[in-house]
Structure formats: C-alpha cells, structure tokens
Design an enzyme around this catalytic site. Sequence first.
Site, PDB file in Angstrom:
ATOM      1  N   GLY A 195       0.959  -1.123   0.116  1.00  0.00           N
ATOM      2  CA  GLY A 195       0.040  -0.048   0.067  1.00  0.00           C
ATOM      3  C   GLY A 195       0.656   1.231   0.021  1.00  0.00           C
ATOM      4  O   GLY A 195       0.405   2.527   0.641  1.00  0.00           O
ATOM      5  N   HIS A 233      -0.316   1.954 -12.815  1.00  0.00           N
ATOM      6  CA  HIS A 233       0.569   0.697 -13.574  1.00  0.00           C
ATOM      7  C   HIS A 233       2.076   1.079 -13.681  1.00  0.00           C
ATOM      8  O   HIS A 233       2.403   2.051 -14.409  1.00  0.00           O
ATOM      9  CB  HIS A 233      -0.016   0.116 -14.883  1.00  0.00           C
TER      10      HIS A 233
HETATM   11  C1  GRF Z   1       2.946  -0.546  -7.835  1.00  0.00           C
HETATM   12  O1  GRF Z   1       4.189  -0.752  -8.593  1.00  0.00           O
HETATM   13  C2  GRF Z   1       1.739  -0.360  -8.707  1.00  0.00           C
HETATM   14  O2  GRF Z   1       2.159   0.381  -9.945  1.00  0.00           O
HETATM   15  C3  GRF Z   1       1.352  -1.643  -9.102  1.00  0.00           C
HETATM   16  O3  GRF Z   1       1.349  -2.655  -8.021  1.00  0.00           O
HETATM   17  C4  GRF Z   1       2.339  -1.900  -7.090  1.00  0.00           C
HETATM   18  C5  GRF Z   1       1.895  -1.802  -5.913  1.00  0.00           C
HETATM   19  O4  GRF Z   1       2.581  -1.182  -4.788  1.00  0.00           O
HETATM   20  N1  GRF Z   1       0.106  -1.798  -9.625  1.00  0.00           N
HETATM   21  P1  GRF Z   1       1.966  -0.614  -3.409  1.00  0.00           P
HETATM   22  O5  GRF Z   1       1.093  -1.707  -2.822  1.00  0.00           O
HETATM   23  O6  GRF Z   1       1.415   0.569  -4.039  1.00  0.00           O
HETATM   24  O7  GRF Z   1       3.273  -0.184  -2.684  1.00  0.00           O
END
Ligand code: GRF
Length: 205
Positions: free
Chosen positions: A16, A114
């Site tokens: 998160g 993404h």
């Molecule tokens: C991020 O790299 C986001 O782009 C992808 O999944 C990852 C999530 O990381 N969809 P976090 O949980 O926000 O730290």
Amino acid sequence: MVSSRKKTAILISGRGSNMAALIEAAKASDYPAEIALVLSNKPEAGGLAIAAANGIATAVIEHKAFGKDRAAFDAAMQAELDRHNIELVCLAGFMRLLSAGFCEHWFGRMINIHPAILPAFKGLDTHARALETGVKLHGCTTHFVTPGMDEGQIIGQAAVPVRDDDTEASLAARVLAEEHKLYPEALRLLASGALRISGNRVLRA
Ligand code: GRF
C-alpha cells in the site's frame, strides 16, 4: 470546500505505498478527494494497518471465500462501496481482475496505476521485462479502468531512465518514486472534474 470532496475508496492487496501517497495528498485541505475507505482482498495486506493508523475505515473481502465466482466477489465489494457512499475508486496494487459489470458500473470513476509506460509491458513483472527488452526509458501510467487488463484510457505518465547497472529492485524503486507523485495528481484531476474521456484519449474538461 470540505463538503464537496469526492468520497474515494482505495482497493489494495499488499504493502500500500501508493495508497499511503494518496492518503498523504488527501490531507491537504484543498485536495478534492477524501479517502473514505480502504478495501483489501487479503487480510494480511500491510496497507490496512497504515490506513487504520490514519483513521480511515478499512474492510477485507477475501476473494478466496468466493471461489471462482468473480461476479459474487465483485458484488460483495460493490455492497461495501455503497455502504460508504463511495464516488470514486482507486486501484493501488489490487491484484484481482474485475468483472466487466463492475468495470462498467465504475467507468469514468475508477482509476489504476501501472508500473510501466503503457501500452508497453501490460501485466506483471514489468521491471524485469523492461530490463530484458533493453528499453532506455521506463516508468508508470495512471489510467481509467476498463474490462481489458491495463487497457483503459491514459491519464498521466512519468518516465525514468534505465541505467546500465540497474537491477529489477533499483529500477522498481526509481519508478515507484514517480508513482507516488503521479497517482495523487491523477486523483486530484479526476476528483476536481478536470478530466474528460474522448474515445481512447483523456482530455482536460
Ligand atoms: C505498484 O508498483 C503499482 O504500480 C502496481 O502494484 C504496485 C503496488 O505497490 N499496480 P504498493 O502496494 O502501492 O506499494
């Protein structure tokens, strides 16, 4: 005006850090969205504790409990979103594909981040694939969510250089720093009504 802030839910599956960036941004009194709910499909998601520590309502709806019935899982999520009067949804590391019906219901009101410059490197393991492919620029994309995976209309993108000595981890960290700036900006634009979808393009309203 605080009362007009859009009630926003963040859907997570893991640590998160993007969720935390959105929560931090929404602390500004002039930010047009209020984070009203963090919903996870995994009880062990680290982001849940961060959300709770920030006084934000959290919910866990385990997809496992629904077996292969994606529509029933999505209906359970929808009920939780309705219970909190949610107006906008941000996916932030949410690792489940959503049903077409759910995507259609939230079309224009649900966004994702993404970790690649779409349409390059849809799907998983984007940083490893960027290194394998030899691209010199990599980055991240904010986009509206449609039923096709990572195919929705692009809101914003940020690029970072790929360095000769990069590992998957060092490249991921450089991209993540950009994600934490790009995502709050995308939600700010959406919540303030500044975006208009025109075919495949997102234009300023
Ligand atoms: C991020 O790299 C986001 O782009 C992808 O999944 C990852 C999530 O990381 N969809 P976090 O949980 O926000 O730290």
